[in-house]
Design an enzyme around this catalytic site. Structure first.
Site, PDB file in Angstrom:
ATOM      1  N   LYS A  11     -98.189 -61.866  32.093  1.00 46.44           N
ATOM      2  CA  LYS A  11     -99.177 -61.259  32.999  1.00 46.44           C
ATOM      3  C   LYS A  11     -99.664 -62.248  34.065  1.00 46.44           C
ATOM      4  O   LYS A  11     -99.432 -63.457  33.953  1.00 46.44           O
ATOM      5  CB  LYS A  11    -100.337 -60.718  32.170  1.00 46.44           C
ATOM      6  N   TYR A  51     -99.194 -48.157  32.894  1.00 50.48           N
ATOM      7  CA  TYR A  51    -100.240 -48.052  31.868  1.00 50.48           C
ATOM      8  C   TYR A  51    -100.861 -46.655  31.818  1.00 50.48           C
ATOM      9  O   TYR A  51    -101.989 -46.502  31.349  1.00 50.48           O
ATOM     10  CB  TYR A  51    -101.320 -49.100  32.121  1.00 50.48           C
ATOM     11  N   PHE A  59    -111.293 -49.162  30.596  1.00 52.01           N
ATOM     12  CA  PHE A  59    -110.793 -50.388  31.222  1.00 52.01           C
ATOM     13  C   PHE A  59    -109.609 -50.145  32.162  1.00 52.01           C
ATOM     14  O   PHE A  59    -109.078 -51.087  32.737  1.00 52.01           O
ATOM     15  CB  PHE A  59    -110.396 -51.415  30.143  1.00 52.01           C
ATOM     16  N   GLU A 128     -90.447 -48.644  28.663  1.00 51.77           N
ATOM     17  CA  GLU A 128     -90.987 -49.737  29.476  1.00 51.77           C
ATOM     18  C   GLU A 128     -89.866 -50.616  30.054  1.00 51.77           C
ATOM     19  O   GLU A 128     -89.947 -51.055  31.207  1.00 51.77           O
ATOM     20  CB  GLU A 128     -91.958 -50.571  28.629  1.00 51.77           C
TER      21      GLU A 128
HETATM   22  P1  CMP Z   1    -101.582 -54.649  26.625  1.00 52.97           P
HETATM   23  O1  CMP Z   1    -101.044 -54.975  25.281  1.00 52.97           O
HETATM   24  O2  CMP Z   1    -100.735 -54.932  27.806  1.00 52.97           O
HETATM   25  O3  CMP Z   1    -102.003 -53.093  26.653  1.00 52.97           O
HETATM   26  C1  CMP Z   1    -103.094 -52.577  27.372  1.00 52.97           C
HETATM   27  C2  CMP Z   1    -103.876 -53.645  28.082  1.00 52.97           C
HETATM   28  O4  CMP Z   1    -105.185 -53.269  28.517  1.00 52.97           O
HETATM   29  C3  CMP Z   1    -104.151 -54.790  27.128  1.00 52.97           C
HETATM   30  O5  CMP Z   1    -102.966 -55.474  26.802  1.00 52.97           O
HETATM   31  C4  CMP Z   1    -105.193 -55.582  27.902  1.00 52.97           C
HETATM   32  O6  CMP Z   1    -104.612 -56.385  28.919  1.00 52.97           O
HETATM   33  C5  CMP Z   1    -105.968 -54.465  28.619  1.00 52.97           C
HETATM   34  N1  CMP Z   1    -107.313 -54.229  28.072  1.00 52.97           N
HETATM   35  C6  CMP Z   1    -108.465 -54.475  28.721  1.00 52.97           C
HETATM   36  N2  CMP Z   1    -109.513 -54.146  27.968  1.00 52.97           N
HETATM   37  C7  CMP Z   1    -109.037 -53.670  26.805  1.00 52.97           C
HETATM   38  C8  CMP Z   1    -109.656 -53.167  25.619  1.00 52.97           C
HETATM   39  N3  CMP Z   1    -110.973 -53.081  25.484  1.00 52.97           N
HETATM   40  N4  CMP Z   1    -108.855 -52.775  24.615  1.00 52.97           N
HETATM   41  C9  CMP Z   1    -107.497 -52.848  24.745  1.00 52.97           C
HETATM   42  N5  CMP Z   1    -106.866 -53.322  25.862  1.00 52.97           N
HETATM   43  C10 CMP Z   1    -107.635 -53.743  26.871  1.00 52.97           C
END
Ligand code: CMP
Length: 140
Positions: A11, A51, A59, A128
């Site tokens: 990221k 996403y 979020f 993905e």
């Molecule tokens: P990722 O595993 O890429 O999947 C969703 C992403 O949302 C997560 O990692 C984080 O980068 C982001 N994110 C931000 N806030 C939250 C949260 N409260 N819970 C889960 N994911 C979050």
């Protein structure tokens, strides 16, 4: 049948901090083969599409902004039991809860800027991976 592939993104926080090489080294040392890889930058629209499953979450808007804020590295990884083993290697979403020695424990800055993404199922790994790579961009 369990797939032997998963998908990851390094990221913007980890890319900007110059940690991409160290993270890819950890991934290879854990036994994953990198069968497709590219550096790229998402637009907010593409981040939103990637996403989409989180569109209703509070979020989501911040996540799309953050994920399009700078370059990332996208990769397809191959290993037996890839999805589960990769999630073990990266640790919990929130680095505060991630186990010692995991990629997120070592490199993540926050629950949002958490260094890496890892697919959560074989089905999502295939979706993905296809989001970023055509069959001609993979080793096989
Ligand atoms: P990722 O595993 O890429 O999947 C969703 C992403 O949302 C997560 O990692 C984080 O980068 C982001 N994110 C931000 N806030 C939250 C949260 N409260 N819970 C889960 N994911 C979050």
């Amino acid at each position: 049948m369990a797939s032997n592939r998963t998908f990851t993104m390094i990221k913007p926080d980890a890319f900007e901090a110059g940690n991409s090489g160290a993270i890819l080294k950890m991934i290879e040392e854990a036994g994953f083969k990198i069968i497709a890889v590219k550096a790229t930058q998402l637009t907010p629209e593409l981040a939103g599409k990637f996403y989409e499953v989180h569109a209703a979450r509070p979020f989501y808007a911040d996540l799309c902004k953050y994920m399009s804020s700078g370059p990332i590295i996208a990769a397809i990884l191959e290993k037996e039991n890839a999805v589960e083993d990769f999630r073990t290697l990266i640790g919990a979403t929130n680095p505060a809860n991630a186990a010692e020695g995991t990629i997120r424990k070592i490199f993540a800055k926050s629950i949002e800027a958490n260094a890496v993404h890892g697919s959560d199922s074989d089905e999502n790994a295939a979706i993905e991976g296809s989001f970023y790579f055509s069959q001609f961009e993979r080793i096989s």
